[in-house]
Motif scaffolding. Structure first.
Motif, mmCIF file in Angstrom:
data_model
loop_
_atom_site.group_PDB
_atom_site.id
_atom_site.type_symbol
_atom_site.label_atom_id
_atom_site.label_comp_id
_atom_site.label_asym_id
_atom_site.label_seq_id
_atom_site.Cartn_x
_atom_site.Cartn_y
_atom_site.Cartn_z
ATOM 1 N N SER A 52 -32.580 -63.318 -5.010
ATOM 2 C CA SER A 52 -32.227 -62.442 -3.880
ATOM 3 C C SER A 52 -33.106 -62.717 -2.660
ATOM 4 N N LYS A 53 -34.250 -63.378 -2.881
ATOM 5 C CA LYS A 53 -35.143 -63.690 -1.763
ATOM 6 C C LYS A 53 -34.787 -65.028 -1.113
ATOM 7 N N VAL A 54 -33.970 -65.844 -1.789
ATOM 8 C CA VAL A 54 -33.642 -67.159 -1.222
ATOM 9 C C VAL A 54 -32.160 -67.295 -0.883
ATOM 10 N N LEU A 55 -31.359 -66.313 -1.274
ATOM 11 C CA LEU A 55 -29.925 -66.346 -0.958
ATOM 12 C C LEU A 55 -29.539 -65.065 -0.241
ATOM 13 N N PRO A 56 -28.631 -65.154 0.740
ATOM 14 C CA PRO A 56 -28.126 -63.914 1.337
ATOM 15 C C PRO A 56 -27.255 -63.178 0.313
ATOM 16 N N PRO A 57 -27.155 -61.860 0.444
ATOM 17 C CA PRO A 57 -26.452 -61.070 -0.586
ATOM 18 C C PRO A 57 -25.034 -61.584 -0.851
ATOM 19 N N GLU A 58 -24.352 -62.026 0.181
ATOM 20 C CA GLU A 58 -22.955 -62.423 -0.027
ATOM 21 C C GLU A 58 -22.822 -63.721 -0.817
ATOM 22 N N LYS A 59 -23.952 -64.412 -1.007
ATOM 23 C CA LYS A 59 -23.909 -65.658 -1.785
ATOM 24 C C LYS A 59 -24.298 -65.442 -3.251
ATOM 25 N N LEU A 60 -24.515 -64.198 -3.627
ATOM 26 C CA LEU A 60 -25.027 -63.903 -4.973
ATOM 27 C C LEU A 60 -24.104 -62.886 -5.656
ATOM 28 N N LEU A 61 -23.936 -63.047 -6.940
ATOM 29 C CA LEU A 61 -23.290 -61.989 -7.727
ATOM 30 C C LEU A 61 -24.027 -61.888 -9.055
ATOM 31 N N VAL A 62 -24.582 -60.721 -9.304
ATOM 32 C CA VAL A 62 -25.346 -60.495 -10.531
ATOM 33 C C VAL A 62 -24.445 -59.759 -11.521
ATOM 34 N N VAL A 63 -24.209 -60.385 -12.659
ATOM 35 C CA VAL A 63 -23.338 -59.814 -13.690
ATOM 36 C C VAL A 63 -24.237 -59.389 -14.848
ATOM 37 N N VAL A 64 -24.226 -58.098 -15.132
ATOM 38 C CA VAL A 64 -25.230 -57.561 -16.060
ATOM 39 C C VAL A 64 -24.600 -57.156 -17.391
ATOM 40 N N ASN A 65 -25.279 -57.512 -18.443
ATOM 41 C CA ASN A 65 -24.914 -57.108 -19.806
ATOM 42 C C ASN A 65 -24.860 -55.585 -19.932
ATOM 43 N N THR A 66 -23.792 -55.098 -20.546
ATOM 44 C CA THR A 66 -23.704 -53.654 -20.823
ATOM 45 C C THR A 66 -23.626 -53.377 -22.331
ATOM 46 N N GLY A 67 -23.812 -54.435 -23.123
ATOM 47 C CA GLY A 67 -23.750 -54.247 -24.581
ATOM 48 C C GLY A 67 -24.851 -53.341 -25.112
ATOM 49 N N ASP A 68 -25.955 -53.231 -24.359
ATOM 50 C CA ASP A 68 -27.072 -52.356 -24.767
ATOM 51 C C ASP A 68 -26.835 -50.898 -24.402
ATOM 52 N N ASP A 69 -25.801 -50.628 -23.629
ATOM 53 C CA ASP A 69 -25.607 -49.261 -23.130
ATOM 54 C C ASP A 69 -25.375 -48.306 -24.291
ATOM 55 N N PHE A 70 -25.803 -47.072 -24.102
ATOM 56 C CA PHE A 70 -25.554 -46.071 -25.134
ATOM 57 C C PHE A 70 -25.601 -44.685 -24.528
ATOM 58 N N GLU A 71 -25.182 -43.743 -25.337
ATOM 59 C CA GLU A 71 -25.222 -42.358 -24.894
ATOM 60 C C GLU A 71 -26.307 -41.632 -25.679
ATOM 61 N N HIS A 72 -27.141 -40.929 -24.949
ATOM 62 C CA HIS A 72 -28.260 -40.223 -25.574
ATOM 63 C C HIS A 72 -28.359 -38.869 -24.883
ATOM 64 N N PHE A 73 -28.375 -37.801 -25.660
ATOM 65 C CA PHE A 73 -28.377 -36.442 -25.095
ATOM 66 C C PHE A 73 -27.145 -36.211 -24.214
ATOM 67 N N GLY A 74 -26.074 -36.978 -24.424
ATOM 68 C CA GLY A 74 -24.905 -36.828 -23.561
ATOM 69 C C GLY A 74 -25.007 -37.612 -22.268
ATOM 70 N N LEU A 75 -26.142 -38.283 -22.054
ATOM 71 C CA LEU A 75 -26.338 -39.065 -20.831
ATOM 72 C C LEU A 75 -26.005 -40.534 -21.093
ATOM 73 N N ARG A 76 -25.374 -41.176 -20.132
ATOM 74 C CA ARG A 76 -25.066 -42.592 -20.275
ATOM 75 C C ARG A 76 -26.238 -43.422 -19.763
ATOM 76 N N ILE A 77 -26.814 -44.191 -20.665
ATOM 77 C CA ILE A 77 -27.988 -45.004 -20.342
ATOM 78 C C ILE A 77 -27.583 -46.472 -20.411
ATOM 79 N N CYS A 78 -27.891 -47.219 -19.356
ATOM 80 C CA CYS A 78 -27.513 -48.626 -19.240
ATOM 81 C C CYS A 78 -28.796 -49.422 -19.002
ATOM 82 N N PRO A 79 -29.537 -49.755 -20.053
ATOM 83 C CA PRO A 79 -30.893 -50.294 -19.870
ATOM 84 C C PRO A 79 -30.958 -51.535 -18.989
#
Lengths: 318, 318
Positions: free
Chosen positions: A22-49
């Motif tokens: 992100s420090k060497v590319l302008p935002p429009e040249k970057l796309l960050v695709v993040v894993n959501t397989g770790d996501d879970f629900e705890h206390f009814g809250l959605r947590i996406c580590p």
């Protein structure tokens, strides 16, 4: 060079490289695709580590020593939870809780995870485009000698102690990859596999329908950064998992894991002995410093990754 | 005198009297029945404001000045929530959040609200039996000049500003009163209506199926404590509601509200002028100090309530 640099990313290590990019590319040249397989629900809250770590890292709110959560955090929620005999196996800081609560509220109001993620990043002043790999639920299940465990139960509750036999990504076969992710692949300038855990951070993304094929056929070089340095994972259980799966915890083994997918591997100078073995797998190997202690390290690695991508003929089959 | 003293209770004022009663009666002689009409879901968390206030009061964790939440509270969650542009109209302290989170987790695991309440009180070392009026959802809706508002939206989000036209207790007609509540009525020593808001703290309990009839026919004196003192509510919007409903904000009007149900009214010495009017409604009136500033005040009022109950022939029709 019209397209974007698409980064497949898990938590800590991935977020560090993303910050560098992100420090060497302008935002429009970057796309960050993040894993959501770790996501879970705890206390009814959605947590996406992983989304949380990327968010806090890009917003400069991350606790740099702990490796997760927010800097300057307080723990009164956890203290009170223990007083109530509550489920205290997953640490949630007082400030961190707000992200999970507001995400949950927005999801319940009908927003997609992408919309929520974009809104929260915007509120934090982050302009780097970050998307969850999918708005559909994918849940990583770790198959262990104690049975099949949801990822956070394996990772946090059981502290990665059970012996790993394999992984399952429930929901992946039916999950739709994020539309921006699919679109960006078609004319990407480069596809970067961040130095994240191959099994539980990157493979869930690759388990999305036709994703391996989409990456293989994308007209962009695919560069993977090894999360294994000197026979160890810098963070997390990757090396332990490899040992339990009967795979040597080496940069070559990571290259083998991405064989047929990645055109090049970026490995640490400590693993320079693996250079030839990686070349024999049909991949280029670039030996640099991959240990990102400082912001300068993150930026230097980002430049190295982009440099090697630039040397690869994008149209050559992987 | 084999039965229990059953207290119908809302939040602050009710909790204070309950604390007093808990100091003069052994736990097995008391049953606290708490309004759940104020309960709501926020950020996916189940919040039960009246149960929370009673819980914190009995556990000696309540903030005595603020009138809600925990003493020694911190607000880092709220700070972070505002940073995220989150829904910040309902204040949640860092320590308080743990109660809502653990309650939500237990409810999602299949426990009833009663079971959760009992477990949390036990963890906090409280032996006084406290039950929600029902394990089934009842939701107080305030009909106002801005439309029908869920209670917390009226009370907190809109700061009681909309003009009240009436109340609705969604779900009450089908909600089953808590089994211990029903059972305790049949041989209660006394039934006490706490100095809580008649419209939004006590009426939701009375709106449960056949509840008025069950209380009227119970072989126990029914004693109500006026929450209106000197023409004002000590806490909350009761007086404002009465004015908007065209009812004078007086102890007589509270007595009128409970006419046919309560055998006796306990009113403050400031309202001693109402004594005769209340007698004319067919109810006894006891004039004492009802303003509970200190623990001694709470205990004294508890004794006064029990004393007047003891003077009433339990078998006489109300």
């Amino acid at each position: 060079m019209a397209g974007r640099v698409v980064v497949l990313c898990g938590g800590v290590g991935g977020a560090k490289l993303v910050l560098g990019l992100s420090k060497v590319l302008p935002p429009e040249k970057l796309l960050v695709v993040v894993n959501t397989g770790d996501d879970f629900e705890h206390f009814g809250l959605r947590i996406c580590p992983d989304l949380d770590t990327v968010t806090y890292t890009l917003a400069d709110l991350a606790d740099k020593e702990r490796g997760w959560g927010r800097a300057g955090e307080t723990w009164h929620f956890m203290e009170s939870l223990r007083q109530l005999g509550g489920a205290d196996w997953f640490n949630l800081g007082d400030r961190d809780l707000a992200l999970h609560a507001e995400r949950t509220r927005r999801l319940k109001a009908g927003e997609s995870l992408s919309e929520v993620t974009a809104a929260l990043l915007d509120k934090l002043g982050v302009s780097v485009p970050v998307v969850p790999m999918s708005d559909d639920a994918v849940r990583t299940i770790v198959e262990t000698d104690e049975g099949a465990l949801p990822f956070q139960h394996y990772f946090v509750r059981r502290r990665c102690e059970p012996k790993v036999a394999g992984f399952r990504f429930d929901g992946a076969a039916k999950a739709r990859p994020h539309a921006a992710f699919k679109a960006a692949l078609t004319d990407a300038e480069a596809i970067v596999i961040a130095p994240s855990n191959p099994y539980v951070s990157v493979d869930p993304i690759l388990a999305l329908p036709n994703m391996r094929q989409a990456i293989r056929t994308a007209p962009a070089p695919v560069v993977a950064v090894s999360p294994i340095v000197g026979g160890k994972a810098l963070k997390g259980p990757a090396a332990k998992m490899m040992a339990e799966l009967g795979v040597p915890a080496t940069a070559e083994a990571v290259a083998e894991h991405y064989r047929g997918l990645a055109d090049a591997m970026v490995i640490d100078w400590q693993d320079r002995g693996a250079h030839d073995a990686i070349a024999q797998l049909g991949m280029r190997a670039l030996t640099v410093n991959t240990v990102m202690n400082s912001l300068d390290d993150r930026i230097a690695l980002a430049r190295d990754v982009l440099d090697i991508a630039g040397t690869i003929d994008a149209r050559a089959p992987a």
